[in-house]
Design a protein around this motif. Sequence first.
Motif, PDB file in Angstrom:
ATOM      1  N   LEU A  30       0.856  -1.198   0.201  1.00 13.86           N
ATOM      2  CA  LEU A  30      -0.145  -0.062   0.023  1.00 13.86           C
ATOM      3  C   LEU A  30       0.743   1.235  -0.031  1.00 13.86           C
ATOM      4  CD1 LEU A  30      -3.005   0.676   0.002  1.00 13.86           C
ATOM      5  CD2 LEU A  30      -2.979   0.761   2.345  1.00 13.86           C
ATOM      6  N   LYS A  31       2.205   1.141   0.620  1.00 12.72           N
ATOM      7  CA  LYS A  31       3.031   2.452   0.732  1.00 12.72           C
ATOM      8  C   LYS A  31       3.426   2.632  -0.887  1.00 12.72           C
ATOM      9  CE  LYS A  31       4.987   1.343   5.298  1.00 12.72           C
ATOM     10  NZ  LYS A  31       6.119   1.170   6.149  1.00 12.72           N
ATOM     11  N   GLU A  32       3.515   1.699  -1.608  1.00 11.12           N
ATOM     12  CA  GLU A  32       3.937   2.135  -3.084  1.00 11.12           C
ATOM     13  C   GLU A  32       2.840   2.806  -3.907  1.00 11.12           C
ATOM     14  OE1 GLU A  32       7.158   1.365  -3.796  1.00 11.12           O
ATOM     15  OE2 GLU A  32       7.255   1.009  -1.983  1.00 11.12           O
ATOM     16  N   ILE A  33       1.518   2.745  -3.618  1.00 17.27           N
ATOM     17  CA  ILE A  33       0.278   3.399  -4.165  1.00 17.27           C
ATOM     18  C   ILE A  33       0.415   4.696  -4.218  1.00 17.27           C
ATOM     19  CG2 ILE A  33      -2.045   3.468  -4.620  1.00 17.27           C
ATOM     20  CD1 ILE A  33      -1.037   0.600  -5.041  1.00 17.27           C
ATOM     21  N   LYS A  34       0.420   5.516  -5.266  1.00 19.22           N
ATOM     22  CA  LYS A  34       0.308   7.065  -5.657  1.00 19.22           C
ATOM     23  C   LYS A  34      -0.987   7.403  -6.040  1.00 19.22           C
ATOM     24  CE  LYS A  34       5.294   7.968  -5.768  1.00 19.22           C
ATOM     25  NZ  LYS A  34       5.644   8.454  -4.960  1.00 19.22           N
ATOM     26  N   ILE A  35      -1.682   8.144  -5.163  1.00 14.83           N
ATOM     27  CA  ILE A  35      -3.023   8.731  -5.736  1.00 14.83           C
ATOM     28  C   ILE A  35      -2.564  10.186  -6.259  1.00 14.83           C
ATOM     29  CG2 ILE A  35      -5.273   9.230  -5.278  1.00 14.83           C
ATOM     30  CD1 ILE A  35      -4.676   6.449  -5.059  1.00 14.83           C
ATOM     31  N   SER A  36      -3.138  10.524  -7.342  1.00 16.87           N
ATOM     32  CA  SER A  36      -2.926  11.874  -8.155  1.00 16.87           C
ATOM     33  C   SER A  36      -4.149  12.725  -7.502  1.00 16.87           C
ATOM     34  CB  SER A  36      -2.550  12.104  -9.381  1.00 16.87           C
ATOM     35  OG  SER A  36      -2.336  13.253 -10.092  1.00 16.87           O
ATOM     36  N   LEU A  37      -3.815  13.804  -6.550  1.00 16.82           N
ATOM     37  CA  LEU A  37      -5.097  14.557  -6.292  1.00 16.82           C
ATOM     38  C   LEU A  37      -5.200  15.621  -7.150  1.00 16.82           C
ATOM     39  CD1 LEU A  37      -4.815  13.434  -3.201  1.00 16.82           C
ATOM     40  CD2 LEU A  37      -5.014  15.388  -2.327  1.00 16.82           C
ATOM     41  N   HIS A  38      -6.440  15.969  -7.367  1.00 12.91           N
ATOM     42  CA  HIS A  38      -6.849  17.003  -8.727  1.00 12.91           C
ATOM     43  C   HIS A  38      -7.043  18.371  -7.927  1.00 12.91           C
ATOM     44  CE1 HIS A  38     -10.087  15.714  -6.241  1.00 12.91           C
ATOM     45  NE2 HIS A  38     -10.874  16.394  -6.731  1.00 12.91           N
ATOM     46  N   CYS A  39      -5.897  19.312  -8.534  1.00 15.00           N
ATOM     47  CA  CYS A  39      -6.157  20.614  -7.756  1.00 15.00           C
ATOM     48  C   CYS A  39      -7.029  21.150  -7.929  1.00 15.00           C
ATOM     49  CB  CYS A  39      -4.993  21.516  -8.464  1.00 15.00           C
ATOM     50  SG  CYS A  39      -5.579  21.924 -10.363  1.00 15.00           S
ATOM     51  N   TRP A  40      -8.069  21.054  -8.882  1.00 11.46           N
ATOM     52  CA  TRP A  40      -9.434  21.718  -9.211  1.00 11.46           C
ATOM     53  C   TRP A  40     -10.414  21.679  -8.219  1.00 11.46           C
ATOM     54  CZ3 TRP A  40      -7.202  18.594 -12.635  1.00 11.46           C
ATOM     55  CH2 TRP A  40      -7.634  17.391 -12.728  1.00 11.46           C
ATOM     56  N   GLN A  41     -10.296  20.628  -7.128  1.00 13.58           N
ATOM     57  CA  GLN A  41     -11.482  20.655  -6.130  1.00 13.58           C
ATOM     58  C   GLN A  41     -11.037  21.746  -5.066  1.00 13.58           C
ATOM     59  OE1 GLN A  41     -13.977  19.043  -4.953  1.00 13.58           O
ATOM     60  NE2 GLN A  41     -13.689  19.933  -2.820  1.00 13.58           N
ATOM     61  N   GLY A  42      -9.833  22.309  -4.999  1.00 14.58           N
ATOM     62  CA  GLY A  42      -9.764  23.479  -4.286  1.00 14.58           C
ATOM     63  C   GLY A  42     -10.329  25.077  -4.441  1.00 14.58           C
ATOM     64  N   ASP A  43     -10.503  25.026  -5.900  1.00 14.13           N
ATOM     65  CA  ASP A  43     -10.915  26.232  -6.171  1.00 14.13           C
ATOM     66  C   ASP A  43     -12.218  26.446  -7.046  1.00 14.13           C
ATOM     67  OD1 ASP A  43      -9.733  25.698  -8.462  1.00 14.13           O
ATOM     68  OD2 ASP A  43      -9.217  27.617  -9.083  1.00 14.13           O
ATOM     69  N   ASP A  44     -12.728  25.117  -7.262  1.00 16.59           N
ATOM     70  CA  ASP A  44     -14.027  25.199  -8.173  1.00 16.59           C
ATOM     71  C   ASP A  44     -13.591  25.346  -9.593  1.00 16.59           C
ATOM     72  OD1 ASP A  44     -15.164  24.874  -5.511  1.00 16.59           O
ATOM     73  OD2 ASP A  44     -15.917  26.786  -5.774  1.00 16.59           O
ATOM     74  N   ILE A  45     -12.339  24.787 -10.107  1.00 16.39           N
ATOM     75  CA  ILE A  45     -12.009  24.916 -11.759  1.00 16.39           C
ATOM     76  C   ILE A  45     -11.999  26.488 -12.017  1.00 16.39           C
ATOM     77  CG2 ILE A  45     -11.997  23.530 -13.453  1.00 16.39           C
ATOM     78  CD1 ILE A  45     -14.514  21.950 -12.569  1.00 16.39           C
ATOM     79  N   ILE A  86      -3.344  12.342   4.696  1.00 20.07           N
ATOM     80  CA  ILE A  86      -3.795  11.232   3.890  1.00 20.07           C
ATOM     81  C   ILE A  86      -2.345  10.424   3.869  1.00 20.07           C
ATOM     82  CG2 ILE A  86      -3.969  10.353   1.399  1.00 20.07           C
ATOM     83  CD1 ILE A  86      -5.314  13.305   0.894  1.00 20.07           C
ATOM     84  N   PRO A  87      -2.349   8.936   4.403  1.00 19.84           N
ATOM     85  CA  PRO A  87      -1.137   8.335   4.297  1.00 19.84           C
ATOM     86  C   PRO A  87      -0.768   8.116   3.067  1.00 19.84           C
ATOM     87  CG  PRO A  87      -3.125   6.677   4.524  1.00 19.84           C
ATOM     88  CD  PRO A  87      -3.511   8.280   4.357  1.00 19.84           C
ATOM     89  N   GLY A  88       0.911   8.062   3.490  1.00 18.76           N
ATOM     90  CA  GLY A  88       1.620   7.765   1.835  1.00 18.76           C
ATOM     91  C   GLY A  88       2.092   8.969   1.228  1.00 18.76           C
ATOM     92  N   LYS A  89       2.923   8.861   0.228  1.00 13.60           N
ATOM     93  CA  LYS A  89       3.345   9.964  -0.695  1.00 13.60           C
ATOM     94  C   LYS A  89       2.798   9.863  -1.844  1.00 13.60           C
ATOM     95  CE  LYS A  89       5.866  12.754   1.739  1.00 13.60           C
ATOM     96  NZ  LYS A  89       5.444  14.178   1.956  1.00 13.60           N
ATOM     97  N   HIS A  90       2.262  11.222  -2.524  1.00 12.23           N
ATOM     98  CA  HIS A  90       1.378  10.906  -3.545  1.00 12.23           C
ATOM     99  C   HIS A  90       1.852  11.991  -4.678  1.00 12.23           C
ATOM    100  CE1 HIS A  90      -1.086   8.017  -1.605  1.00 12.23           C
ATOM    101  NE2 HIS A  90      -1.288   8.828  -0.421  1.00 12.23           N
ATOM    102  N   LYS A  91       0.774  12.464  -5.602  1.00  8.86           N
ATOM    103  CA  LYS A  91       0.993  13.096  -6.533  1.00  8.86           C
ATOM    104  C   LYS A  91       0.055  14.385  -6.521  1.00  8.86           C
ATOM    105  CE  LYS A  91       2.554  11.315 -10.397  1.00  8.86           C
ATOM    106  NZ  LYS A  91       2.522  10.860 -11.753  1.00  8.86           N
ATOM    107  N   LEU A  92       0.190  15.344  -7.365  1.00  8.64           N
ATOM    108  CA  LEU A  92      -0.827  16.515  -7.731  1.00  8.64           C
ATOM    109  C   LEU A  92      -1.061  16.449  -9.162  1.00  8.64           C
ATOM    110  CD1 LEU A  92      -2.593  18.981  -6.835  1.00  8.64           C
ATOM    111  CD2 LEU A  92      -0.533  20.344  -7.275  1.00  8.64           C
ATOM    112  N   ASN A  93      -2.276  16.636  -9.636  1.00  4.56           N
ATOM    113  CA  ASN A  93      -2.611  16.715 -10.867  1.00  4.56           C
ATOM    114  C   ASN A  93      -3.151  18.331 -11.123  1.00  4.56           C
ATOM    115  OD1 ASN A  93      -3.440  16.228 -13.311  1.00  4.56           O
ATOM    116  ND2 ASN A  93      -5.061  14.916 -13.054  1.00  4.56           N
TER     117      ASN A  93
END
Length: 419
Positions: A30-45, A86-93
């Motif tokens: 599970l530590k190896e999984i990277k989820i890419s969070l979407h920037c547009w949730q933060g400001d309504d696109i 959020i557990p782990g190290k991820h990405k930003l989209n």
Amino acid sequence: MNAQTERNYEAAKPLYATHGIDTDKVIEQLKEIKISLHCWQGDDIRGFLNAGHELTGGISVTGNYPGAARTPEELRQDLEKAFSLIPGKHKLNLHAIYADTEEQIDLNEIEPRHFSKWVDWAKENNLGLDFNPTCFSHPNSSDGFTLSHPNKQIRDFWIDHCKRARKVGAYFGKETGQPCVTNIWIPDGYKDTPVDRLSPRKRLEESLDEIYKEQIDPAYNLDAVESKLFGIGSESYVVGSHEFYMGYGITRQKLIGIDVGHFHPTETVSNKLSSISLFSEGMLLHVSRPVRWDSDHVVTLDDELLEIARELVTHNLLEKTHIGLDFFDASINRVAAWVIGARNTMKALLRAFLEPVEKLKGIEISGDLTTRLALREEFKSYPFGAVWDYYCAIQGVPVREEWLEHVKQYEDNVLSKRS
């Protein structure tokens, strides 16, 4: 770590071990999984390149919860809070309209330097970056067409934008040391039934071929193409249909983008993944939650998410699947939305890792379908939550709903002060 959390985990381990499941090994996976969070949730696109633009292209955000990010600095601050829960190290989209620059530029003028502050921030936080050209909410997309536009001048504008987006993606990949997935989605389509369905698709094919003419090292940039069934203003016909991009992605060795909300309400993405994996270079999976249509609700731990995770784990598809979130809800705390969606996606994958896949495959091939059903149902009540809590604890993030208090405090101290 809370002593009860550790005791619960130690009690869960032997239960899973009876079926040959090593929970310590699962946690390492599970530590190896990277989820890419979407920037547009933060400001309504809204983005920052053309502040105040009207959303077009079938995109709509509902709600007016206070505290939306107004600047790149505020958005990065909100993202840091979300990642810390959020557990782990991820990405930003990122989308192209999130360029952080003082220059007055149009979409066909973006360059890597316009995103250098994002790269510096990603390095500081040990995050990867993904990217998207923004082919909507622009005067050159006002009639609903971009890369398939009949006007060559407008078409060339979007081709140039997408070419530049790929170079930004390669820059991200070089700088962060993680391949950037650069995903193309366009809104092109008709509200009512068209006479000619073929010509726009021919133009789209030619535009994409021109965009991808330059070879970019896949160690830095991975190209993806994303389909859609319909949108607001394109209810009857979408140029970039699933069938179009399936064919294009397979013949051009591109990642095939699959968004959970981009299909008929009775279709399930989980049932598509194994088939696509047989023939494709790889997949980009956008995790969302459609309600009636592509409404992009915050991801919950529902049956389809669990089944998607099962497919990815059962068939060892995680290495060729890039997972990102794609929803935007302005009716609730935006930071909480990121945390809920990401944690649920990780929980679903954990649930899948904690099933005796090989044992169940053997039972299925033997024809003992009674045992297959019985075991899968029993595993629904196995203590996966104890494993999840332990994973969160060793990753240094809040256990269970403790994270919500952190968000509430952040809302009081930061978000509520934004006008």
